[in-house]
Write a protein that holds these residues in place. Sequence first.
Motif, PDB file in Angstrom:
ATOM      1  N   UNK A 185     -27.332 -19.765 -52.302  1.00 56.39           N
ATOM      2  CA  UNK A 185     -26.932 -21.164 -51.865  1.00 56.39           C
ATOM      3  C   UNK A 185     -25.232 -22.106 -52.838  1.00 56.39           C
ATOM      4  N   UNK A 186     -24.863 -22.681 -52.351  1.00 57.96           N
ATOM      5  CA  UNK A 186     -24.194 -23.602 -54.113  1.00 57.96           C
ATOM      6  C   UNK A 186     -24.285 -24.874 -53.241  1.00 57.96           C
ATOM      7  N   UNK A 187     -23.765 -25.827 -53.880  1.00 56.07           N
ATOM      8  CA  UNK A 187     -23.738 -27.189 -54.074  1.00 56.07           C
ATOM      9  C   UNK A 187     -22.443 -27.394 -53.670  1.00 56.07           C
ATOM     10  N   UNK A 188     -22.223 -28.593 -52.868  1.00 54.21           N
ATOM     11  CA  UNK A 188     -20.465 -28.662 -52.289  1.00 54.21           C
ATOM     12  C   UNK A 188     -20.360 -30.115 -52.571  1.00 54.21           C
ATOM     13  N   UNK A 189     -19.404 -30.751 -52.674  1.00 54.54           N
ATOM     14  CA  UNK A 189     -18.773 -32.133 -53.069  1.00 54.54           C
ATOM     15  C   UNK A 189     -17.271 -31.920 -52.053  1.00 54.54           C
ATOM     16  N   UNK A 190     -17.871 -32.282 -50.697  1.00 52.49           N
ATOM     17  CA  UNK A 190     -16.624 -32.687 -49.694  1.00 52.49           C
ATOM     18  C   UNK A 190     -15.262 -33.990 -50.450  1.00 52.49           C
ATOM     19  N   UNK A 191     -13.980 -33.441 -50.236  1.00 50.39           N
ATOM     20  CA  UNK A 191     -12.908 -33.857 -50.932  1.00 50.39           C
ATOM     21  C   UNK A 191     -12.383 -34.920 -50.140  1.00 50.39           C
ATOM     22  N   UNK A 192     -13.617 -36.402 -49.913  1.00 53.58           N
ATOM     23  CA  UNK A 192     -13.127 -37.589 -49.109  1.00 53.58           C
ATOM     24  C   UNK A 192     -14.338 -38.499 -49.669  1.00 53.58           C
ATOM     25  N   UNK A 193     -13.776 -39.319 -49.828  1.00 53.78           N
ATOM     26  CA  UNK A 193     -14.640 -40.414 -49.920  1.00 53.78           C
ATOM     27  C   UNK A 193     -15.507 -41.190 -48.840  1.00 53.78           C
ATOM     28  N   UNK A 194     -17.203 -40.657 -48.737  1.00 51.31           N
ATOM     29  CA  UNK A 194     -17.612 -41.583 -48.550  1.00 51.31           C
ATOM     30  C   UNK A 194     -19.119 -40.860 -48.296  1.00 51.31           C
ATOM     31  N   UNK A 195     -17.926 -39.018 -48.506  1.00 53.74           N
ATOM     32  CA  UNK A 195     -18.976 -37.821 -47.361  1.00 53.74           C
ATOM     33  C   UNK A 195     -20.041 -37.237 -48.655  1.00 53.74           C
ATOM     34  N   UNK A 196     -21.184 -37.157 -48.285  1.00 54.32           N
ATOM     35  CA  UNK A 196     -22.339 -36.763 -49.546  1.00 54.32           C
ATOM     36  C   UNK A 196     -22.047 -35.450 -49.980  1.00 54.32           C
ATOM     37  N   UNK A 197     -22.225 -34.783 -51.273  1.00 54.85           N
ATOM     38  CA  UNK A 197     -22.892 -33.876 -51.622  1.00 54.85           C
ATOM     39  C   UNK A 197     -23.537 -33.436 -51.202  1.00 54.85           C
ATOM     40  N   UNK A 198     -23.472 -31.923 -50.363  1.00 50.76           N
ATOM     41  CA  UNK A 198     -24.786 -31.086 -49.958  1.00 50.76           C
ATOM     42  C   UNK A 198     -24.612 -30.080 -50.595  1.00 50.76           C
ATOM     43  N   UNK A 199     -25.635 -29.280 -50.236  1.00 49.16           N
ATOM     44  CA  UNK A 199     -26.767 -27.553 -50.844  1.00 49.16           C
ATOM     45  C   UNK A 199     -25.651 -26.842 -49.153  1.00 49.16           C
ATOM     46  N   UNK A 200     -25.317 -26.038 -49.479  1.00 46.62           N
ATOM     47  CA  UNK A 200     -25.071 -25.417 -48.204  1.00 46.62           C
ATOM     48  C   UNK A 200     -25.961 -23.662 -48.910  1.00 46.62           C
ATOM     49  N   UNK A 201     -26.150 -23.290 -46.923  1.00 46.05           N
ATOM     50  CA  UNK A 201     -26.903 -21.950 -47.695  1.00 46.05           C
ATOM     51  C   UNK A 201     -26.009 -21.332 -46.908  1.00 46.05           C
ATOM     52  N   UNK A 202     -26.241 -19.939 -47.363  1.00 48.00           N
ATOM     53  CA  UNK A 202     -25.660 -18.761 -46.533  1.00 48.00           C
ATOM     54  C   UNK A 202     -26.626 -17.681 -46.741  1.00 48.00           C
ATOM     55  N   UNK A 203     -27.016 -16.484 -45.713  1.00 46.27           N
ATOM     56  CA  UNK A 203     -28.211 -16.060 -44.273  1.00 46.27           C
ATOM     57  C   UNK A 203     -27.196 -15.286 -44.050  1.00 46.27           C
ATOM     58  N   UNK A 204     -27.157 -13.732 -44.239  1.00 51.12           N
ATOM     59  CA  UNK A 204     -26.482 -12.883 -43.322  1.00 51.12           C
ATOM     60  C   UNK A 204     -27.483 -11.393 -43.092  1.00 51.12           C
ATOM     61  N   UNK A 205     -27.530 -11.384 -42.373  1.00 50.61           N
ATOM     62  CA  UNK A 205     -28.446 -10.772 -41.333  1.00 50.61           C
ATOM     63  C   UNK A 205     -27.342 -10.028 -40.735  1.00 50.61           C
ATOM     64  N   UNK A 206     -28.584  -8.356 -40.353  1.00 53.21           N
ATOM     65  CA  UNK A 206     -27.841  -7.627 -39.394  1.00 53.21           C
ATOM     66  C   UNK A 206     -29.148  -7.156 -38.373  1.00 53.21           C
ATOM     67  N   UNK A 207     -28.444  -6.097 -37.134  1.00 57.22           N
ATOM     68  CA  UNK A 207     -29.708  -5.973 -36.129  1.00 57.22           C
ATOM     69  C   UNK A 207     -29.205  -4.812 -36.518  1.00 57.22           C
TER      70      UNK A 207
END
Length: 208
Positions: A185-207
Amino acid sequence: MGEEATAEELFDALGAEYEEAFGARPLVDAAIRELVAELAPESKVLDLGSGTGRPLASELAAAGHHVTGLDVSAEMVRIAREQVPAAEFLHVDVREWESEAASWDAVCAFFSFVQLTRAETEGLLGKVAAWLKPGGQLVLITVPGDIEDLPIEFLGHAIRVTSFAPEDLENRVRAAGLEVTGTRSEVFEPGKPGAQVEEHLLITARKP
């Protein structure tokens, strides 16, 4: 906040503005690079919630893969078709779309579950597991959180969002029949006024 927007209404209204605010996401870029490095030549990739087609469909198509993007927003599909003519984009609701079993080398879902209910997300994960070929990959990125039907404002639009805590989402991926191969995961800050900082979670999986 005003009248709440469905996913279709939200992304029809946002159009290219979404790419301006959220186009440069390091975790997304890293996930795409890793997927491109692992895929066999000319793989079939399904992009759930394909948006403007950038960067996922664009980069995968440029690498020679066969990409089909699904999006509930007609405006997003229009933009994606213009920006990424080498991929195919369909204006459909992913909850209602069906595919042949074991027909995809990879399925990607980048931020496409947050306006679904938890039951809908679980059902869609089960479908994805069936659609993947043996050894096929799921690459999922979301905004994690133990939240359900939470009203928020997103780029000036009132919407409701639902998500899972990271461990809970991993468990649901496993319950669908997939093997989790990595998370970060990482914290992301959008490049536009009014957009909130958010945490992004990556999950990879395999069948299996």
